[in-house]
Motif scaffolding. Structure first.
Motif, PDB file in Angstrom:
ATOM      1  N   THR A 133      -3.789  10.969  -3.744  1.00 47.89           N
ATOM      2  CA  THR A 133      -4.733  11.145  -2.386  1.00 47.89           C
ATOM      3  C   THR A 133      -3.565  11.019  -1.158  1.00 47.89           C
ATOM      4  N   VAL A 134      -2.656  11.949  -1.407  1.00 47.86           N
ATOM      5  CA  VAL A 134      -1.577  12.144  -0.202  1.00 47.86           C
ATOM      6  C   VAL A 134      -2.158  12.541   0.903  1.00 47.86           C
ATOM      7  N   ASP A 135      -3.300  13.541   1.010  1.00 44.52           N
ATOM      8  CA  ASP A 135      -3.733  14.183   1.982  1.00 44.52           C
ATOM      9  C   ASP A 135      -4.513  12.992   2.888  1.00 44.52           C
ATOM     10  N   PHE A 136      -5.125  11.996   2.123  1.00 45.25           N
ATOM     11  CA  PHE A 136      -5.982  10.953   2.832  1.00 45.25           C
ATOM     12  C   PHE A 136      -4.927  10.017   3.559  1.00 45.25           C
ATOM     13  N   MET A 137      -3.777   9.628   2.992  1.00 51.43           N
ATOM     14  CA  MET A 137      -2.627   8.895   3.802  1.00 51.43           C
ATOM     15  C   MET A 137      -1.972   9.617   4.741  1.00 51.43           C
ATOM     16  N   LEU A 138      -2.071  10.816   4.799  1.00 49.09           N
ATOM     17  CA  LEU A 138      -1.562  11.499   5.800  1.00 49.09           C
ATOM     18  C   LEU A 138      -2.553  11.620   7.108  1.00 49.09           C
ATOM     19  N   LEU A 139      -3.530  11.920   6.781  1.00 49.32           N
ATOM     20  CA  LEU A 139      -4.777  11.639   7.918  1.00 49.32           C
ATOM     21  C   LEU A 139      -4.729  10.363   8.620  1.00 49.32           C
ATOM     22  N   LYS A 140      -4.621   9.424   7.805  1.00 52.68           N
ATOM     23  CA  LYS A 140      -4.480   7.849   8.171  1.00 52.68           C
ATOM     24  C   LYS A 140      -3.503   7.493   8.955  1.00 52.68           C
ATOM     25  N   ARG A 141      -2.220   8.244   8.770  1.00 53.18           N
ATOM     26  CA  ARG A 141      -0.775   8.112   9.540  1.00 53.18           C
ATOM     27  C   ARG A 141      -0.895   8.868  10.626  1.00 53.18           C
ATOM     28  N   LYS A 142      -1.810   9.819  10.725  1.00 53.09           N
ATOM     29  CA  LYS A 142      -1.718  10.821  11.587  1.00 53.09           C
ATOM     30  C   LYS A 142      -0.127  11.890  11.611  1.00 53.09           C
TER      31      LYS A 142
ATOM     32  N   ASP B  38       6.013  17.486   8.272  1.00 56.38           N
ATOM     33  CA  ASP B  38       6.891  16.375   8.692  1.00 56.38           C
ATOM     34  C   ASP B  38       7.306  15.562   7.630  1.00 56.38           C
ATOM     35  N   LEU B  39       6.034  15.136   6.751  1.00 53.05           N
ATOM     36  CA  LEU B  39       6.446  14.431   5.492  1.00 53.05           C
ATOM     37  C   LEU B  39       7.387  14.990   4.569  1.00 53.05           C
ATOM     38  N   ALA B  40       7.234  16.228   4.356  1.00 58.43           N
ATOM     39  CA  ALA B  40       8.143  17.073   3.472  1.00 58.43           C
ATOM     40  C   ALA B  40       9.607  16.986   3.909  1.00 58.43           C
ATOM     41  N   LYS B  41       9.804  17.098   5.374  1.00 55.61           N
ATOM     42  CA  LYS B  41      10.985  16.892   5.960  1.00 55.61           C
ATOM     43  C   LYS B  41      11.360  15.435   5.788  1.00 55.61           C
ATOM     44  N   ALA B  42      10.740  14.574   5.997  1.00 59.47           N
ATOM     45  CA  ALA B  42      11.137  13.090   6.048  1.00 59.47           C
ATOM     46  C   ALA B  42      11.607  12.793   4.723  1.00 59.47           C
ATOM     47  N   ILE B  43      10.840  13.216   3.547  1.00 61.59           N
ATOM     48  CA  ILE B  43      11.441  12.851   2.209  1.00 61.59           C
ATOM     49  C   ILE B  43      12.066  13.862   1.662  1.00 61.59           C
ATOM     50  N   GLY B  44      12.913  15.084   2.119  1.00 61.13           N
ATOM     51  CA  GLY B  44      13.770  15.851   1.615  1.00 61.13           C
ATOM     52  C   GLY B  44      13.165  16.895   0.554  1.00 61.13           C
ATOM     53  N   ILE B  45      11.866  17.288   0.609  1.00 57.78           N
ATOM     54  CA  ILE B  45      11.479  18.370  -0.456  1.00 57.78           C
ATOM     55  C   ILE B  45      10.893  19.416   0.608  1.00 57.78           C
ATOM     56  N   THR B  46      10.595  20.713  -0.193  1.00 56.29           N
ATOM     57  CA  THR B  46       9.942  21.682   0.349  1.00 56.29           C
ATOM     58  C   THR B  46       8.767  21.444   0.702  1.00 56.29           C
ATOM     59  N   PRO B  47       7.831  21.986   1.558  1.00 57.72           N
ATOM     60  CA  PRO B  47       6.518  22.040   1.924  1.00 57.72           C
ATOM     61  C   PRO B  47       5.722  22.460   0.723  1.00 57.72           C
ATOM     62  N   ALA B  48       6.380  23.644  -0.106  1.00 55.46           N
ATOM     63  CA  ALA B  48       5.476  24.222  -1.115  1.00 55.46           C
ATOM     64  C   ALA B  48       5.704  23.041  -2.377  1.00 55.46           C
ATOM     65  N   ASN B  49       6.661  22.296  -2.370  1.00 52.37           N
ATOM     66  CA  ASN B  49       6.638  21.281  -3.679  1.00 52.37           C
ATOM     67  C   ASN B  49       5.712  20.148  -3.139  1.00 52.37           C
ATOM     68  N   LEU B  50       5.525  19.934  -1.915  1.00 51.15           N
ATOM     69  CA  LEU B  50       4.733  18.928  -1.378  1.00 51.15           C
ATOM     70  C   LEU B  50       3.177  19.319  -1.689  1.00 51.15           C
TER      71      LEU B  50
ATOM     72  N   CYS C 210       3.168   2.979   2.934  1.00 52.02           N
ATOM     73  CA  CYS C 210       2.223   2.612   1.982  1.00 52.02           C
ATOM     74  C   CYS C 210       2.616   2.108   0.416  1.00 52.02           C
ATOM     75  N   GLN C 211       1.761   1.947  -0.370  1.00 51.44           N
ATOM     76  CA  GLN C 211       2.143   1.524  -1.636  1.00 51.44           C
ATOM     77  C   GLN C 211       1.616   2.648  -2.569  1.00 51.44           C
ATOM     78  N   PRO C 212       2.422   2.681  -3.668  1.00 49.65           N
ATOM     79  CA  PRO C 212       1.803   3.933  -4.765  1.00 49.65           C
ATOM     80  C   PRO C 212       0.443   3.885  -5.216  1.00 49.65           C
ATOM     81  N   GLY C 213      -0.331   2.798  -5.037  1.00 49.57           N
ATOM     82  CA  GLY C 213      -1.850   2.964  -5.448  1.00 49.57           C
ATOM     83  C   GLY C 213      -2.544   3.477  -4.235  1.00 49.57           C
ATOM     84  N   ASP C 214      -1.825   3.487  -3.140  1.00 48.70           N
ATOM     85  CA  ASP C 214      -2.614   4.371  -1.955  1.00 48.70           C
ATOM     86  C   ASP C 214      -2.571   5.730  -2.144  1.00 48.70           C
ATOM     87  N   LEU C 215      -1.705   6.207  -2.965  1.00 46.40           N
ATOM     88  CA  LEU C 215      -1.419   7.653  -3.174  1.00 46.40           C
ATOM     89  C   LEU C 215      -1.931   8.358  -4.387  1.00 46.40           C
ATOM     90  N   LEU C 216      -2.196   7.637  -5.378  1.00 46.41           N
ATOM     91  CA  LEU C 216      -2.692   7.729  -6.666  1.00 46.41           C
ATOM     92  C   LEU C 216      -3.874   7.062  -7.033  1.00 46.41           C
TER      93      LEU C 216
END
Length: 75
Positions: free
Chosen positions: A5-14, A19-31, A56-62
Motif C-alpha cells: 500500500t505504498v501508493d496510499f502512503m504516497l498520496l497521504k504524504r503528498k 521523490d521517494l525513490a531518490k530519498a531511499i536510494g533506489i531506481t524508480p523502476a525498482n520502486l 510511517c510504520q511497516p504496517g502502513d505499507l503492507l
C-alpha cells in the motif's frame, strides 16, 4: 497474499514516487516493482528507509489479504 500500500502512503504524504525513490536510494523502476506487488521480497533496510521517508510504520505499507479475497480482486 500481501498487498503493498505504498501508493496510499504516497498520496497521504503528498509525495511523488520519483521523490521517494531518490530519498531511499533506489531506481524508480525498482520502486514501481515493489508498489505493484511484483517484488518477491523487500530488504529490511529498504523498508526502514521507506518508513523514514514517509514517516510511517511497516504496517502502513503492507496489508495481509486472504488468498480467496485476492483472487476475487484479480477477476
Amino acid at each position: 497474499m500481501i498487498e503493498v500500500t505504498v501508493d496510499f502512503m504516497l498520496l497521504k504524504r503528498k509525495m511523488k514516487s520519483k521523490d521517494l525513490a531518490k530519498a531511499i536510494g533506489i531506481t524508480p523502476a525498482n520502486l514501481s516493482i515493489l508498489k505493484t506487488g511484483k517484488a518477491h521480497g523487500v530488504r529490511f533496510g529498504t523498508l526502514s528507509k521507506i518508513c523514514e521517508a514517509l514517516d510511517c510504520q511497516p504496517g502502513d505499507l503492507l496489508k495481509y489479504v486472504p488468498d480467496d479475497e485476492g483472487k476475487k480482486d484479480e477477476k
